[in-house]
Design a protein around this motif. Structure first.
Motif, mmCIF file in Angstrom:
data_model
loop_
_atom_site.group_PDB
_atom_site.id
_atom_site.type_symbol
_atom_site.label_atom_id
_atom_site.label_comp_id
_atom_site.label_asym_id
_atom_site.label_seq_id
_atom_site.Cartn_x
_atom_site.Cartn_y
_atom_site.Cartn_z
ATOM 1 N N ARG B 180 0.866 -1.187 0.000
ATOM 2 C CA ARG B 180 0.000 0.000 0.000
ATOM 3 C C ARG B 180 0.899 1.233 0.000
ATOM 4 O O ARG B 180 1.775 1.363 0.856
ATOM 5 C CB ARG B 180 -0.884 0.045 1.249
ATOM 6 N N ALA B 181 0.649 2.126 -0.926
ATOM 7 C CA ALA B 181 1.435 3.361 -0.976
ATOM 8 C C ALA B 181 0.931 4.378 0.040
ATOM 9 O O ALA B 181 1.710 5.169 0.574
ATOM 10 C CB ALA B 181 1.370 3.962 -2.375
ATOM 11 N N ASP B 182 -0.368 4.352 0.297
ATOM 12 C CA ASP B 182 -0.981 5.387 1.131
ATOM 13 C C ASP B 182 -2.136 4.740 1.880
ATOM 14 O O ASP B 182 -3.167 4.413 1.282
ATOM 15 C CB ASP B 182 -1.474 6.535 0.229
ATOM 16 N N VAL B 183 -1.953 4.541 3.164
ATOM 17 C CA VAL B 183 -2.935 3.781 3.939
ATOM 18 C C VAL B 183 -3.001 4.361 5.353
ATOM 19 O O VAL B 183 -2.028 4.953 5.833
ATOM 20 C CB VAL B 183 -2.526 2.285 3.956
#
Lengths: 561, 200
Positions: B180-183
């Motif tokens: 996940r890049a942005d979580v």
């Protein structure tokens, strides 16, 4: 083993692999010569899957060994480590000289695949702004090619290697044939939004990377491990091992000779052609000769220059293809610096999972469009946002269970912007052969003279100032900034020495990478570059190599040199 | 300053350390200690930095055995004399002149003071792009760097041990489809194997 081939490729790195692929696929019987040992895809990536506790020094490596034997290579602290140390040259065993008062850190990968195993994987096209730069400001010789000459070959390379990235429509950084881009992290999205709202001429985008985001041939998509430089069994980034070598081997026309240094390229003064190479074994010291109708120099910028300088004869007393006297001159490397690092606020509830093997970039915005600066050309930023990890525990006050609890989760967000400034071509930045020092093969050691000039310094000062402004404009707290250039060579983008040009009196190769003096000698690695632009050069080397090999085979089929 | 260590001694530690670290082994002899650093001393330091909680601490992770080896090989900016020099300094501040035989409360008070003092001082900035860019001045040390070096070594050794890296934190070599890049922070476990973070 045969000693006669259609073509000899000197080197097995990024361009050597491409030469081997393109030439064998066009039916030529090719010998690829590599000075280092063999490393086979997957089976020889011995540390690829290891955890820190499976390594003798927890992945940090033996620092004293590094001081003794890897004193240059270990300066790249972000890249060099215990897992991949065998993919870098041993400095003690491979000495070179630096001219008095100058410094050039020479980073090398002496193994099959060369630096393709450890490169940064960033892939950028050059634009007409770059190919026209020398002509526009009068520094260096004019490139005899423009973007249109190379565009189809960029397509060719990108389609084969796979490049992930976003289409942006920027003149300064032409779009390519992209796989889906990787996503930005939360703090990067915040900074991007702020920069692009404050500066209409600036863009912050994800890097264009040869880490693939979809299957390409039999290569699997990136697994987000960031173990690339250990060797990737998934084949998820471009390397000689994962990509060009299998393609060349599949033709049945490739012979690979490792542990062998090319001493010199041989030349027939009657025909005016290169006839082959003389080699010396690095382990057995065995001397051999190999002949071919075509010789391609892909030993890496500095070694390609060194081999040609060593290739002396009555016709070329100062080195092969050096009637111009410029061979070895105009060495370049991007001037890099840690422009700024700042704390990013307001996104502490966001994080990430896994390791993205890619960075963000801010393409060049200086001296293009309506912008005019006191310095020539420009710079780009590369960087990333990340949350501080457990390493902060050794860098802050706190003890005991409280510290342990605090380190259970991520720390503050920081954003790093590193600058890469274009390096101007200067005649005094030069590769020569040392008069007395020899290497372990008994060959003259390379001596490198290199300094950055006022233009690079001015560009980095501006980069520091702009990096600070952009971070502050995004609400960041700037922690540090610098315009101090890293030592020459630190970008590992060394190029030049056998520059391309129209005029045989001022350049070494022509528009198809043929030596002006020796038409069946191609120089297609970084040595052929006439300017440096400010973006990573490897994609351009690959495109130039594919184009040059195609043209050479066409000439051979027409029975021309 | 609230301290178990008199200010004059802290200042002396600072001044002394400059000599010690610049002089290496020679300086160590000048301090006059004679016996090797005991495993118990190293274990006590480790335990005060990262104790056992619901997971084993630095002692349970084997850090006391790794630390001398690491310093012998120059890791973390230390050397073969680092632990001995730190012991000698800590001894000077102990009421009985022997840190190892001081009570746990006194030991903790001494180390807590040293820790606060050390990290209240700025350290040299570091380059992200080349260690060479840090220049000669970046390595200039005062006495508090001794503790900075040892503490960093304990923390680094622990979180790169299997207990620290995999049991205390998470470890996943292959993110693959879990990437996940942005979580949201709470949706994912914090990993020990984030190989790269920004330095400054």
């Amino acid at each position: 083993m045969d000693s006669q081939f259609d073509a000899i490729v000197v080197g097995s790195g990024i361009t050597g692999g491409w030469s081997a692929k393109e030439l064998t696929q066009r039916g030529l019987k090719v010998l690829m010569i590599e000075r280092g040992p063999p490393i086979e895809h997957q089976v020889d990536y011995k540390n690829e899957m290891k955890a820190p506790w499976e390594m003798p020094f927890h992945g940090f490596g033996d620092a004293n060994l590094y001081k003794r034997e890897y004193f240059i290579q270990s300066q790249k602290t972000m890249f060099f480590n215990e897992y991949n140390q065998d993919h870098w040259a041993n400095d003690l065993a491979n000495p070179y000289q630096q001219a008095q008062g100058t410094r050039f850190d020479w980073f090398r990968g002496y193994q099959l695949g060369g630096k393709s195993l450890i490169w940064g994987r960033q892939c950028y096209r050059w634009s007409d702004i770059d190919f026209g730069a020398n002509k526009a400001d009068g520094n260096g010789v004019d490139w005899p090619i423009r973007y249109a000459d190379l565009a189809p070959w960029y397509d060719h390379v990108e389609n084969f290697i796979g490049v992930s990235g976003s289409e942006e429509g920027l003149e300064v950084l032409p779009d390519g044939r992209f796989l889906p881009p990787m996503e930005l992290r939360a703090a990067e999205k915040r900074v991007k939004q702020a920069i692009e709202s404050h500066y209409p001429d600036r863009r912050m985008i994800i890097g264009r990377s040869s880490n693939i985001t979809r299957q390409v041939g039999d290569r699997s998509p990136c697994q987000y491990r960031l173990l690339c430089s250990r060797g990737c069994s998934f084949g998820a980034y471009f390397s000689t091992q994962s990509s060009t070598l299998p393609a060349a081997r599949a033709t049945g026309l490739l012979t690979v000779l490792t542990d062998t240094v090319v001493e010199a390229v041989e030349h027939d003064p009657v025909t005016g052609l290169a006839t082959g190479v003389r080699t010396v074994g690095t382990k057995d010291k065995k001397r051999q000769r190999f002949t071919a109708r075509l010789v391609v120099m892909n030993a890496g910028t500095i070694n390609t220059n060194a081999i040609l300088l060593r290739s002396q004869s009555e016709r070329f007393p100062n080195g092969l293809a050096n009637s111009s006297g410029v061979l070895g001159r105009y060495l370049m490397d991007h001037a890099s610096s840690t422009a700024a690092v700042g704390l990013v606020h307001g996104v502490d509830d966001r994080s990430y999972f896994g390791n993205r093997p890619n960075n963000i970039i801010i393409p060049r915005f200086r001296n293009i469009g309506g912008d005019t600066q006191a310095f020539h050309r420009g710079y780009m930023f590369q960087g990333a946002a990340s949350r501080r990890g457990w390493k902060r525990g050794g860098d802050q006050a706190g003890l005991g269970a409280e510290l342990k609890q605090e380190l259970k989760g991520p720390g503050e967000w920081t954003m790093f912007l590193g600058a890469f400034a274009e390096c101007m071509p200067k005649a005094d930045n030069r590769i020569t052969l040392h008069k007395s020092a020899i290497d372990t093969q008994g060959l003259a050691q390379v001596e490198i003279a290199f300094t950055f000039g006022a233009n690079e310094q001015a560009a980095l000062r501006d980069a520091e100032s702009e990096a600070r402004k952009m971070l502050e404009g995004a609400g960041c707290t700037v922690l540090m900034s610098s315009s101090q250039p890293d030592p020459g060579g630190s970008s590992i983008h060394e190029m030049g020495g056998a520059r391309m040009g129209h005029d045989p009196a001022q350049s070494v190769v022509n528009r198809f990478n043929q030596a002006h003096d020796v038409p069946n000698l191609l120089i297609t690695d970084g040595a052929c570059m006439s300017s440096s632009a400010c973006q990573n050069p490897s994609l351009t080397y690959m495109a130039l190599t594919a184009r040059a090999c195609d043209a050479a085979v066409s000439r051979m089929k027409e029975h021309k040199a | 300053m609230s301290s178990a260590i008199p200010r004059r001694d802290l200042l002396r530690f600072s001044a002394l350390g400059g000599v010690l670290l610049a002089g290496g082994g020679v300086a160590y002899r000048l301090v006059g200690r004679r016996d090797p650093v005991s495993p118990a001393f190293i274990a006590r330091l480790c335990d005060m930095v990262l104790p056992a909680t619901d997971t084993p601490g630095a002692v349970g992770a084997g850090v006391p055995a790794f630390l001398p080896i690491a310093f012998q090989h120059g890791l973390f900016g230390g050397n073969a004399d680092t632990l001995g020099l730190l012991r000698d300094a800590l001894d000077q501040w102990s009421a009985g002149g022997d840190f190892s035989h001081a009570g746990p409360a006194e030991q903790l008070q001494i180390l807590s003071t040293l820790d606060r003092e050390t990290f209240s001082r700025p350290r040299a900035q570091r380059s992200q792009t080349s260690a060479a860019a840090d220049g000669a001045g970046a390595g200039a040390m005062d006495g508090f760097v001794l503790w900075r070096v040892v503490k960093d070594a304990i923390v680094s050794s622990y979180y790169t041990s299997q207990i620290g890296g995999e049991r205390e934190l998470g470890f996943q070599l292959i993110a693959g489809p879990d990437y996940r890049a942005d979580v949201a922070v709470g949706e994912v476990r914090y990993l020990s194997n984030y190989w790269v973070e920004n330095v400054f």
